[in-house]
Design a protein around this motif. Structure first.
Motif, PDB file in Angstrom:
ATOM      1  N   LYS A 300      -7.398   1.406  -2.328  1.00 21.96           N
ATOM      2  CA  LYS A 300      -7.971   1.902  -3.578  1.00 21.96           C
ATOM      3  C   LYS A 300      -6.889   2.378  -4.548  1.00 21.96           C
ATOM      4  O   LYS A 300      -7.198   2.801  -5.651  1.00 21.96           O
ATOM      5  N   HIS A 301      -5.653   2.321  -4.145  1.00 21.24           N
ATOM      6  CA  HIS A 301      -4.508   2.748  -4.979  1.00 21.24           C
ATOM      7  C   HIS A 301      -4.635   4.216  -5.389  1.00 21.24           C
ATOM      8  O   HIS A 301      -4.270   4.597  -6.500  1.00 21.24           O
ATOM      9  N   GLN A 302      -5.177   5.011  -4.502  1.00 22.35           N
ATOM     10  CA  GLN A 302      -5.361   6.437  -4.796  1.00 22.35           C
ATOM     11  C   GLN A 302      -4.823   7.277  -3.628  1.00 22.35           C
ATOM     12  O   GLN A 302      -5.545   8.033  -3.001  1.00 22.35           O
ATOM     13  N   GLY A 303      -3.533   7.101  -3.353  1.00 24.72           N
ATOM     14  CA  GLY A 303      -2.916   7.860  -2.276  1.00 24.72           C
ATOM     15  C   GLY A 303      -3.007   7.206  -0.917  1.00 24.72           C
ATOM     16  O   GLY A 303      -2.644   7.822   0.098  1.00 24.72           O
ATOM     17  N   ASP A 304      -3.499   5.951  -0.876  1.00 28.03           N
ATOM     18  CA  ASP A 304      -3.592   5.253   0.398  1.00 28.03           C
ATOM     19  C   ASP A 304      -2.176   4.981   0.937  1.00 28.03           C
ATOM     20  O   ASP A 304      -1.264   4.663   0.173  1.00 28.03           O
ATOM     21  N   PRO A 305      -1.989   5.065   2.256  1.00 29.98           N
ATOM     22  CA  PRO A 305      -0.663   4.792   2.832  1.00 29.98           C
ATOM     23  C   PRO A 305      -0.261   3.334   2.611  1.00 29.98           C
ATOM     24  O   PRO A 305      -1.096   2.432   2.691  1.00 29.98           O
ATOM     25  N   GLY A 306       1.006   3.102   2.295  1.00 24.79           N
ATOM     26  CA  GLY A 306       1.500   1.746   2.085  1.00 24.79           C
ATOM     27  C   GLY A 306       1.012   1.103   0.806  1.00 24.79           C
ATOM     28  O   GLY A 306       0.984  -0.132   0.723  1.00 24.79           O
ATOM     29  N   CYS A 307       0.683   1.916  -0.200  1.00 25.43           N
ATOM     30  CA  CYS A 307       0.169   1.384  -1.468  1.00 25.43           C
ATOM     31  C   CYS A 307       1.342   0.887  -2.328  1.00 25.43           C
ATOM     32  O   CYS A 307       2.179   1.677  -2.775  1.00 25.43           O
ATOM     33  N   ALA A 308       1.388  -0.408  -2.569  1.00 23.76           N
ATOM     34  CA  ALA A 308       2.473  -0.985  -3.364  1.00 23.76           C
ATOM     35  C   ALA A 308       2.397  -0.535  -4.821  1.00 23.76           C
ATOM     36  O   ALA A 308       3.422  -0.370  -5.483  1.00 23.76           O
ATOM     37  N   MET A 309       1.188  -0.325  -5.308  1.00 21.97           N
ATOM     38  CA  MET A 309       1.019   0.132  -6.695  1.00 21.97           C
ATOM     39  C   MET A 309       1.617   1.519  -6.871  1.00 21.97           C
ATOM     40  O   MET A 309       2.304   1.797  -7.866  1.00 21.97           O
ATOM     41  N   GLN A 310       1.347   2.405  -5.927  1.00 22.22           N
ATOM     42  CA  GLN A 310       1.878   3.764  -6.025  1.00 22.22           C
ATOM     43  C   GLN A 310       3.404   3.753  -5.935  1.00 22.22           C
ATOM     44  O   GLN A 310       4.078   4.518  -6.636  1.00 22.22           O
ATOM     45  N   GLU A 311       3.947   2.872  -5.106  1.00 24.83           N
ATOM     46  CA  GLU A 311       5.402   2.761  -5.012  1.00 24.83           C
ATOM     47  C   GLU A 311       5.991   2.293  -6.349  1.00 24.83           C
ATOM     48  O   GLU A 311       7.060   2.751  -6.767  1.00 24.83           O
ATOM     49  N   ALA A 312       5.281   1.371  -7.026  1.00 25.93           N
ATOM     50  CA  ALA A 312       5.742   0.883  -8.329  1.00 25.93           C
ATOM     51  C   ALA A 312       5.692   1.991  -9.374  1.00 25.93           C
ATOM     52  O   ALA A 312       6.567   2.081 -10.243  1.00 25.93           O
ATOM     53  N   ILE A 313       4.668   2.846  -9.292  1.00 24.60           N
ATOM     54  CA  ILE A 313       4.577   3.984 -10.216  1.00 24.60           C
ATOM     55  C   ILE A 313       5.712   4.961  -9.956  1.00 24.60           C
ATOM     56  O   ILE A 313       6.389   5.427 -10.886  1.00 24.60           O
ATOM     57  N   ASP A 314       5.950   5.267  -8.689  1.00 25.70           N
ATOM     58  CA  ASP A 314       7.007   6.224  -8.326  1.00 25.70           C
ATOM     59  C   ASP A 314       8.387   5.732  -8.762  1.00 25.70           C
ATOM     60  O   ASP A 314       9.263   6.531  -9.099  1.00 25.70           O
ATOM     61  N   SER A 315       8.576   4.412  -8.765  1.00 23.49           N
ATOM     62  CA  SER A 315       9.880   3.855  -9.136  1.00 23.49           C
ATOM     63  C   SER A 315       9.999   3.586 -10.634  1.00 23.49           C
ATOM     64  O   SER A 315      11.021   3.085 -11.094  1.00 23.49           O
ATOM     65  N   GLY A 316       8.926   3.894 -11.391  1.00 29.73           N
ATOM     66  CA  GLY A 316       8.953   3.710 -12.838  1.00 29.73           C
ATOM     67  C   GLY A 316       8.664   2.301 -13.308  1.00 29.73           C
ATOM     68  O   GLY A 316       8.807   1.997 -14.497  1.00 29.73           O
ATOM     69  N   LYS A 317       8.234   1.423 -12.418  1.00 28.10           N
ATOM     70  CA  LYS A 317       7.937   0.047 -12.801  1.00 28.10           C
ATOM     71  C   LYS A 317       6.529  -0.094 -13.379  1.00 28.10           C
ATOM     72  O   LYS A 317       6.219  -1.091 -14.044  1.00 28.10           O
ATOM     73  N   ILE A 318       5.686   0.883 -13.118  1.00 27.63           N
ATOM     74  CA  ILE A 318       4.362   0.969 -13.737  1.00 27.63           C
ATOM     75  C   ILE A 318       4.217   2.372 -14.308  1.00 27.63           C
ATOM     76  O   ILE A 318       4.500   3.355 -13.612  1.00 27.63           O
ATOM     77  N   LEU A 319       3.796   2.453 -15.564  1.00 29.00           N
ATOM     78  CA  LEU A 319       3.623   3.754 -16.193  1.00 29.00           C
ATOM     79  C   LEU A 319       2.375   4.450 -15.650  1.00 29.00           C
ATOM     80  O   LEU A 319       1.322   3.814 -15.491  1.00 29.00           O
ATOM     81  N   GLN A 320       2.476   5.744 -15.416  1.00 30.62           N
ATOM     82  CA  GLN A 320       1.344   6.515 -14.919  1.00 30.62           C
ATOM     83  C   GLN A 320       0.179   6.459 -15.903  1.00 30.62           C
ATOM     84  O   GLN A 320      -0.984   6.370 -15.501  1.00 30.62           O
ATOM     85  N   GLN A 321       0.486   6.477 -17.215  1.00 27.68           N
ATOM     86  CA  GLN A 321      -0.573   6.446 -18.226  1.00 27.68           C
ATOM     87  C   GLN A 321      -1.395   5.164 -18.143  1.00 27.68           C
ATOM     88  O   GLN A 321      -2.623   5.182 -18.293  1.00 27.68           O
ATOM     89  N   ARG A 322      -0.716   4.048 -17.918  1.00 30.65           N
ATOM     90  CA  ARG A 322      -1.425   2.770 -17.833  1.00 30.65           C
ATOM     91  C   ARG A 322      -2.250   2.703 -16.541  1.00 30.65           C
ATOM     92  O   ARG A 322      -3.383   2.203 -16.533  1.00 30.65           O
TER      93      ARG A 322
END
Length: 346
Positions: A300-322
């Motif tokens: 669900k990309h909401q704190g799930d373990p191994g979430c690639a989307m969350q890793e992209a957000i943490d690394s700045g590759k996806i903006l939190q606002q978007r």
């Protein structure tokens, strides 16, 4: 925002019945074959209920009936039609067939299901403005819809003359995020003639459509590009702060630059409940490298373990606002989706 009340089964039946009655009335003027000229090609430049205006190859416009077999038509459709030997109650011909569409832009309608807005377009100009309000959430919704049908989007911020230097700087920072994603952004003001040359260049030799909320100034932009049209415009309501509808049906115009422009009616809300969740995610183009990369398929990309989307957000590759905008869209899709969708006519 108050959740829209869902239609009852009785209301759904009445809506479908009304749709069928409208279709039966479409061919109310019966044309005999010897009353019609030869078949010719044309383009739908506007649609009015059971009738449509067809532009012939010589530029003349004919208001026509539609054969029942044609189905629904929208502005931009390329059709086969025949002119009548005589005008009948303002009707000058009949549309007999519609060519296959190269592209079509659609939106969901609470009463009619999925509705086509325009056909055979190359790019979509998403018009926003500082009045009634500037909202990146609305821009994101339109971007998802345009990306879903594989058309080129352009973001246009209108009425920039109403911004002071500080306000403009804030909005430019917001729109810079879209420019970094590769989207074209235009700042425009019809009162100060800002951005109009850039806009004309973008519209040149393409078929484009203006989309956006009511009151963002789409018709004013058309007037600036084609002053001889003198399209009616209205200011944003001082009472509600909302835009007021001036364009009531999509209309195609020919531009001096060689392109064609469709001005579409404004909407108060633009929903996406007709799309699957994975198509919404696809509409956020920076998400694409990370889709289907999570550890769990139902992530669900909401704190799930191994979430690639969350890793992209943490690394700045996806903006939190978007990403937050994406989550809001999913929430509203579920809240606003009718209990039963009425089939649309594309």
């Amino acid at each position: 925002m108050t959740k829209r009340k869902k239609l009852s089964q009785g209301q759904l039946r009445r809506v479908r019945s009304n749709q069928e009655k409208r279709l039966k009335k479409q061919d109310s003027h019966q044309w005999l074959d010897d009353q019609l000229g030869p078949q010719q090609e044309g383009t739908i430049i506007s649609r009015f209920g059971q009738h449509a205006d067809v532009e012939a190859n010589n530029g003349e416009i004919f208001r026509c009936n539609m054969r029942r077999s044609v189905g629904s038509l929208v502005t931009g459709d390329e059709v086969v039609w025949r002119a009548g030997n005589e005008e009948q109650s303002g009707i000058r011909g009949v549309i007999e067939a519609c060519h296959e569409r190269r592209s079509v832009l659609t939106r969901p309608d609470f009463y009619d299901g999925i509705k086509a807005i325009a056909a055979n377009i190359d790019q979509v100009v998403i018009v926003s403005a500082v009045l009634p309000e500037f909202s990146t959430s609305i821009v994101d919704r339109y971007l998802v819809a345009v990306e879903d049908v594989d058309l080129e989007p352009i973001i246009l911020l209108n009425k920039v003359d109403l911004l002071d230097a500080e306000q403009r700087k804030i909005i430019e920072e917001q729109l810079k995020n879209y420019q970094q994603l590769g989207y074209k952004v235009i700042y425009a003001s019809t009162k100060q003639a800002e951005g109009l040359d850039d806009l004309s260049q973008q519209l040149s030799n393409k078929t484009s459509i203006f989309v956006g909320q009511s009151g963002v100034g789409k018709s004013s932009l058309v007037n600036s590009l084609l002053p001889e049209q003198s399209i009616d415009t209205k200011e944003v309501s001082e009472v509600s702060g909302l835009g007021q509808h001036t364009t009531t049906t999509a209309r195609l115009y020919h531009l001096v630059c060689g392109g064609r422009l469709i001005d579409s009616p404004g909407v108060r809300e633009f929903q996406l409940w007709h799309l699957e969740k994975d198509r919404v995610a696809w509409g956020f183009i920076e998400f694409r490298p990370w889709l289907n990369q999570c550890r769990f398929r139902d992530c669900k990309h909401q704190g799930d373990p191994g979430c690639a989307m969350q890793e992209a957000i943490d690394s700045g590759k996806i903006l939190q606002q978007r990403f937050d905008s994406y989550q809001r869209i999913l929430e509203t899709m579920e809240n606003n989706k009718p209990s039963r969708v009425i089939p649309g006519k594309k």
